[in-house]
Design an enzyme around this catalytic site. Structure first.
Site, PDB file in Angstrom:
ATOM      1  N   HIS A 153       0.602  -1.049   0.062  1.00 25.01           N
ATOM      2  CA  HIS A 153       0.097  -0.191  -0.103  1.00 25.01           C
ATOM      3  C   HIS A 153       0.756   1.145   0.157  1.00 25.01           C
ATOM      4  CE1 HIS A 153      -2.321   3.213   2.409  1.00 25.01           C
ATOM      5  NE2 HIS A 153      -2.979   3.131   1.503  1.00 25.01           N
ATOM      6  N   GLU A 206       1.752   1.923  -3.130  1.00 27.46           N
ATOM      7  CA  GLU A 206       1.137   2.282  -4.520  1.00 27.46           C
ATOM      8  C   GLU A 206       0.701   3.825  -3.961  1.00 27.46           C
ATOM      9  OE1 GLU A 206      -3.220   3.941  -3.125  1.00 27.46           O
ATOM     10  OE2 GLU A 206      -3.122   1.689  -2.465  1.00 27.46           O
ATOM     11  N   HIS A 207       1.249   4.693  -2.629  1.00 29.74           N
ATOM     12  CA  HIS A 207       1.493   5.923  -2.222  1.00 29.74           C
ATOM     13  C   HIS A 207       2.832   6.757  -3.464  1.00 29.74           C
ATOM     14  CE1 HIS A 207      -2.049   6.952   0.692  1.00 29.74           C
ATOM     15  NE2 HIS A 207      -2.076   5.775  -0.060  1.00 29.74           N
ATOM     16  N   GLU A 242      -4.239   7.662   7.448  1.00 29.81           N
ATOM     17  CA  GLU A 242      -5.324   7.134   7.311  1.00 29.81           C
ATOM     18  C   GLU A 242      -5.151   6.219   8.133  1.00 29.81           C
ATOM     19  OE1 GLU A 242      -6.222   4.778   2.916  1.00 29.81           O
ATOM     20  OE2 GLU A 242      -4.038   5.865   3.678  1.00 29.81           O
TER      21      GLU A 242
END
Length: 416
Positions: free
Chosen positions: A45, A48-49, A125
């Site tokens: 993840h 991905e960012h 997040e």
């Protein structure tokens, strides 16, 4: 639908549309949280960012505005076994979308200062999701269901793991999974095959493949569990479930139908009718089935007031018992089939989902499931197959349960 493979191992899937002036395209990469070690939890993840933070020829600002300046969209998401980067644009900007996607996926810089900033963003997040009881209990249940196997890892990772990511670790993880042979490039839109081929030859044919050795760790044995935990939430949160069928199991289509009957996206689902409409014990109750390469999960989840906890669990158990002991009537089975076929027909009108799902089909199954094949699979389901599947997946002895209670609310209820 057209399928072909480039010499570098990248597989292409293309579905032309007749009327839409929009083109949807994206890379599906065979990596996600299940491929992380304990100390790398959240890495898929995080990458991905991080791919949006600059390439060899574009700054992060130029990446963000390249498509948005012409009204397009660029985005990405991470799952347990896959990561997707996609773009949506008018067809005259399709080449711009492919150029941008290819650049950020294959040429990231991973600038140190941007990585440090992104750690803070992802920690925010994580904290946001920890304030969401439905997300929190689902993630914990999944972790328990897969008994600390990486398939049960939280996709976002943990604050302590994300905080300790180093640039070298990020680059090494990216190199291990981001290569053409581990990807699908999917396109849906009203463009000609010749135009698609020209653009692919210009941007994707030149990519070099790699052959890293990535270990695939199968899930271990499953032991049912029942846990109750104290949490500072207003409602009691309840989730129960079991491991379920993997992606290539033929009975997964039967379980999908059962999921629709029990707690799918219908107000007339059995659990919604009994818990919400009849007894008003819950605002929202749902069931879900997720299939993975070598396993799956089936869950039932809802929130309720502490005074309704025991009664609501009893009602859910009774509904499951009914399904285990009684064949569906022809009326209910046919209605469930019509619902599934209607859902599929509506999904086929959402070209963004078609773009994503045809890539998943190709990666998971090795082919793209056609409308004819899907309809045939659904229509072939009979009441005995439903009965057998319910008893296989929803065996009372094999179901696990996790409850979040608020101790203070429990104490006040007892005093009353």
């Amino acid at each position: 639908t057209y399928l072909y493979e480039l010499p570098n191992g990248l597989r292409i899937v293309f579905t032309p549309t007749a009327k839409s002036g929009i083109v949807y395209c994206g890379f599906l990469i065979g990596t996600g949280s299940r491929y992380e070690s304990e100390k790398d939890n959240g890495m898929a993840h995080f990458i991905e960012h991080s791919l949006f933070k600059g390439t060899q020829k574009r700054s992060s600002g130029k990446i963000l505005t390249r498509l948005e300046s012409v009204g397009g969209e660029l985005n990405a998401f991470t799952m347990r076994e896959k990561t997707c980067f996609y773009a949506i644009s008018l067809k005259q900007y399709f080449e711009r979308a492919v150029d941008l996607l290819t650049d950020l996926v294959f040429n990231p810089l991973f600038p140190e200062n941007e990585l440090e900033k992104e750690k803070k963003v992802i920690i925010e997040e994580i904290e946001m999701y920890e304030d969401n009881p439905e997300e929190t209990i689902y993630d914990e249940f999944t972790g328990l269901l897969f008994n600390n196997h990486p398939l049960g890892h939280n996709i976002l990772g943990k604050i302590e793991t994300v905080s300790n990511f180093r640039r070298d670790d990020v680059v090494n993880f990216w190199k291990s999974f981001y290569y053409p042979g581990n990807m699908i490039f999917s396109v849906v839109g009203s463009i000609s095959f010749r135009k698609l081929e020209n653009i692919i030859n210009k941007y994707l044919l030149i990519l070099k493949d790699a052959s890293p050795e990535n270990e695939f760790v199968s899930v271990g044995n499953y032991e049912p569990f029942r846990h109750t935990k104290d949490k500072d939430y207003q409602q009691v949160q309840v989730i129960l479930g079991n491991r379920a069928y993997p992606l290539k199991e033929k009975k997964r289509i039967v379980l999908s139908l059962i999921n629709n009957i029990l707690g799918g996206d219908w107000m007339s689902s059995r659990l919604n009718v009994i818990l919400r409409e009849k007894h008003a014990f819950a605002y929202n109750i749902s069931s879900g089935y997720n299939a993975y390469l070598d396993s799956g999960s089936f869950t039932i989840q809802y929130g309720t007031d502490i005074q309704y906890l025991d009664k609501s669990i009893s009602l859910v158990s009774k509904e499951l018992k009914k399904l285990r002991e009684n064949k569906l009537s022809s009326f209910e089975l046919n209605r469930a089939k019509r619902q599934m076929l209607s859902q599929y027909a509506m999904y086929r009108e959402n070209y963004g989902l078609v773009m994503q799902n045809q890539a998943r089909n190709l990666m998971d199954l090795g082919y793209v499931l056609s409308k004819h094949e899907y309809f045939k699979m659904v229509n072939h389901i009979d009441a005995m197959a439903v009965l057998e599947t319910v008893n296989d997946v929803m065996d009372e002895k094999e179901m696990s349960l996790l409850i979040y209670k608020n101790r203070q609310k429990l104490s006040s209820e007892i005093k009353k």
